[in-house]
Design a protein around this motif. Structure first.
Motif, PDB file in Angstrom:
ATOM      1  N   GLU A 162       0.830  -1.213   0.000  1.00 53.74           N
ATOM      2  CA  GLU A 162       0.000   0.000   0.000  1.00 53.74           C
ATOM      3  C   GLU A 162       0.861   1.258   0.000  1.00 53.74           C
ATOM      4  O   GLU A 162       0.555   2.231  -0.700  1.00 53.74           O
ATOM      5  CB  GLU A 162      -0.916  -0.006   1.221  1.00 53.74           C
ATOM      6  N   LEU A 163       1.955   1.236   0.760  1.00 51.20           N
ATOM      7  CA  LEU A 163       2.846   2.395   0.799  1.00 51.20           C
ATOM      8  C   LEU A 163       3.471   2.639  -0.565  1.00 51.20           C
ATOM      9  O   LEU A 163       3.610   3.798  -0.997  1.00 51.20           O
ATOM     10  CB  LEU A 163       3.926   2.180   1.858  1.00 51.20           C
ATOM     11  N   ARG A 164       3.850   1.578  -1.267  1.00 53.58           N
ATOM     12  CA  ARG A 164       4.418   1.739  -2.606  1.00 53.58           C
ATOM     13  C   ARG A 164       3.428   2.409  -3.537  1.00 53.58           C
ATOM     14  O   ARG A 164       3.793   3.246  -4.363  1.00 53.58           O
ATOM     15  CB  ARG A 164       4.836   0.388  -3.179  1.00 53.58           C
ATOM     16  N   GLY A 165       2.145   2.055  -3.405  1.00 52.18           N
ATOM     17  CA  GLY A 165       1.122   2.669  -4.245  1.00 52.18           C
ATOM     18  C   GLY A 165       0.950   4.150  -3.978  1.00 52.18           C
ATOM     19  O   GLY A 165       0.528   4.899  -4.862  1.00 52.18           O
ATOM     20  N   ASP A 166       1.276   4.597  -2.763  1.00 49.87           N
ATOM     21  CA  ASP A 166       1.140   6.008  -2.405  1.00 49.87           C
ATOM     22  C   ASP A 166       2.393   6.813  -2.709  1.00 49.87           C
ATOM     23  O   ASP A 166       2.403   8.036  -2.529  1.00 49.87           O
ATOM     24  CB  ASP A 166       0.829   6.142  -0.904  1.00 49.87           C
ATOM     25  N   ALA A 167       3.468   6.154  -3.131  1.00 47.97           N
ATOM     26  CA  ALA A 167       4.755   6.832  -3.295  1.00 47.97           C
ATOM     27  C   ALA A 167       4.708   7.874  -4.403  1.00 47.97           C
ATOM     28  O   ALA A 167       4.056   7.700  -5.432  1.00 47.97           O
ATOM     29  CB  ALA A 167       5.852   5.813  -3.581  1.00 47.97           C
ATOM     30  N   ASP A 168       5.403   8.978  -4.175  1.00 47.85           N
ATOM     31  CA  ASP A 168       5.549  10.019  -5.193  1.00 47.85           C
ATOM     32  C   ASP A 168       6.673   9.684  -6.164  1.00 47.85           C
ATOM     33  O   ASP A 168       6.644  10.085  -7.325  1.00 47.85           O
ATOM     34  CB  ASP A 168       5.850  11.360  -4.520  1.00 47.85           C
ATOM     35  N   LEU A 169       7.681   8.970  -5.672  1.00 45.66           N
ATOM     36  CA  LEU A 169       8.825   8.610  -6.508  1.00 45.66           C
ATOM     37  C   LEU A 169       9.228   7.177  -6.188  1.00 45.66           C
ATOM     38  O   LEU A 169       9.496   6.855  -5.026  1.00 45.66           O
ATOM     39  CB  LEU A 169      10.003   9.558  -6.238  1.00 45.66           C
ATOM     40  N   VAL A 170       9.232   6.304  -7.206  1.00 41.91           N
ATOM     41  CA  VAL A 170       9.681   4.923  -7.053  1.00 41.91           C
ATOM     42  C   VAL A 170      10.969   4.769  -7.858  1.00 41.91           C
ATOM     43  O   VAL A 170      11.017   5.101  -9.045  1.00 41.91           O
ATOM     44  CB  VAL A 170       8.622   3.918  -7.553  1.00 41.91           C
ATOM     45  N   ILE A 171      12.021   4.295  -7.200  1.00 40.50           N
ATOM     46  CA  ILE A 171      13.306   4.090  -7.866  1.00 40.50           C
ATOM     47  C   ILE A 171      13.646   2.608  -7.824  1.00 40.50           C
ATOM     48  O   ILE A 171      13.741   2.017  -6.743  1.00 40.50           O
ATOM     49  CB  ILE A 171      14.434   4.898  -7.191  1.00 40.50           C
ATOM     50  N   ASP A 172      13.804   2.011  -8.982  1.00 36.79           N
ATOM     51  CA  ASP A 172      14.200   0.609  -9.077  1.00 36.79           C
ATOM     52  C   ASP A 172      15.723   0.547  -9.098  1.00 36.79           C
ATOM     53  O   ASP A 172      16.366   1.039 -10.022  1.00 36.79           O
ATOM     54  CB  ASP A 172      13.612  -0.008 -10.343  1.00 36.79           C
ATOM     55  N   THR A 173      16.305  -0.067  -8.074  1.00 41.17           N
ATOM     56  CA  THR A 173      17.764  -0.114  -7.959  1.00 41.17           C
ATOM     57  C   THR A 173      18.352  -1.460  -8.377  1.00 41.17           C
ATOM     58  O   THR A 173      19.524  -1.729  -8.094  1.00 41.17           O
ATOM     59  CB  THR A 173      18.196   0.185  -6.503  1.00 41.17           C
ATOM     60  N   SER A 174      17.572  -2.304  -9.044  1.00 39.18           N
ATOM     61  CA  SER A 174      18.025  -3.655  -9.380  1.00 39.18           C
ATOM     62  C   SER A 174      19.363  -3.649 -10.098  1.00 39.18           C
ATOM     63  O   SER A 174      20.227  -4.498  -9.838  1.00 39.18           O
ATOM     64  CB  SER A 174      16.983  -4.368 -10.249  1.00 39.18           C
ATOM     65  N   SER A 175      19.549  -2.710 -11.004  1.00 39.08           N
ATOM     66  CA  SER A 175      20.777  -2.681 -11.806  1.00 39.08           C
ATOM     67  C   SER A 175      21.632  -1.452 -11.513  1.00 39.08           C
ATOM     68  O   SER A 175      22.511  -1.106 -12.293  1.00 39.08           O
ATOM     69  CB  SER A 175      20.431  -2.721 -13.296  1.00 39.08           C
ATOM     70  N   LEU A 176      21.383  -0.786 -10.382  1.00 35.17           N
ATOM     71  CA  LEU A 176      22.130   0.429 -10.054  1.00 35.17           C
ATOM     72  C   LEU A 176      23.215   0.135  -9.029  1.00 35.17           C
ATOM     73  O   LEU A 176      23.033  -0.689  -8.130  1.00 35.17           O
ATOM     74  CB  LEU A 176      21.193   1.496  -9.476  1.00 35.17           C
TER      75      LEU A 176
END
Length: 319
Positions: A162-176
């Protein structure tokens, strides 16, 4: 070095709140200064929360790690009493304080009732990347108990859904790595003035999978593929000849015009809802020609309309 190398050592440190940056707090009763700017950093264990927090600390934010959510409104109130000494507060909230985590929704409602502007940054990563990071530091996942690392990851994803759905910015770090994550945080928070809306336009190849942090996805595979034109195959969508080929195809310019118009409508809605970050993913088969050319054109349109825009070509060069 990946984003998890030093984070996992901090993730297991216990439930006590740790203040990362000092500031002078006024002991007076009524806040005299403006309410501080607030960012809540959360996300998956091992996805880079500590790195993101450290980046904001380096940018001058007052950072509190692992603060129980019930104390967030109190932290904001203390910042408002600081006579401007604490103008920007970042709070790391995660499952390490799991006995307090249930209070987060209540605290967010309290902040909204007090008209506190807050942003949520959510750090995401694939199961494979998280397992690899936990194994590299030889530490258990905070929620795995007697099970496996993947059991802890599954439990945490469900808890944070639920918190992820409310996020203003989602950063995927899988390849970072650490430096790439810091660059992304700098791009979002280093500016002196906060823009109305920031956009990341990302080209990608469907054969490499959808970007998990995309808010909007467009599919350019309805256009002929320059890969099958021998003289264009070696080049990318950054090449003028490839771009001209793509946008001389029927429907290409019309798509760009209509999609830009649609984005104007969506951007207005995002602003009304207080969403300040959007990731627009543009895909083709390999992420080399059509998606790259379209991303460049679309980003130029958005920039011309006053949207601060960053272009990322996720899969260009993977072939």
């Amino acid at each position: 070095m990946n984003v998890n190398e030093h984070e996992e050592r901090q993730d297991q440190s216990g439930d006590d709140a740790q203040v990362s940056t000092g500031a002078s707090l006024d002991a007076g009763g009524v806040p005299e200064a403006a309410i501080p700017e607030l960012v809540i950093i959360s996300g998956m264990s091992g996805a880079g929360r500590s790195t993101a927090a450290k980046c904001l600390e380096d940018l001058g934010w007052f950072v509190v790690d692992n603060l129980p959510p019930a104390l967030i409104p109190t932290m904001v109130e203390l910042g408002a009493r600081s006579q401007g000494n604490v103008a920007r507060i970042a709070v790391v909230v995660d499952v390490r304080g799991r006995r307090f985590f249930d209070n987060l929704r209540e605290s967010l409602a309290d902040l909204e009732a007090k008209h506190v502007t807050r942003r949520i940054v959510f750090l995401e990563s694939s199961d494979e990347a998280l397992v690899r990071r936990f194994e590299s530091v030889r530490r258990p996942h905070p929620l795995q108990g007697d099970g496996r690392i993947v059991d802890g990851i599954d439990a945490e994803r469900e808890l944070l859904r639920e918190l992820r759905g409310d996020a203003d910015l989602v950063i995927d770090t899988s390849s970072l790595n650490v430096h790439e994550l810091r660059a992304k945080m700098d791009a979002q928070f280093a500016g002196e003035e906060e823009p109305e809306l920031r956009a990341t336009v990302m080209s990608f190849g469907f054969k490499y999978g959808l970007p998990v942090d995309a808010d909007l996805v467009a599919d350019m595979r309805f256009l002929p593929n320059p890969h099958w034109v021998p003289e264009l195959r070696p080049f990318t969508g950054l090449n003028e000849e490839v771009s001209a080929y793509v946008f001389n195809q029927p429907g290409a310019k019309e798509f760009l015009d209509r999609y830009a118009e649609l984005l104007r409508l969506i951007a207005a809605g995002y602003r009304r809802e207080g969403k300040r970050y959007v990731t627009i993913a543009i895909g083709c088969t390999g992420g080399k020609h059509r998606s790259v050319a379209t991303s460049e054109k679309l980003a130029a349109r958005l920039a011309a309309e006053g949207v601060e825009t960053v272009v990322v070509h996720r899969d260009m060069g993977r072939e």
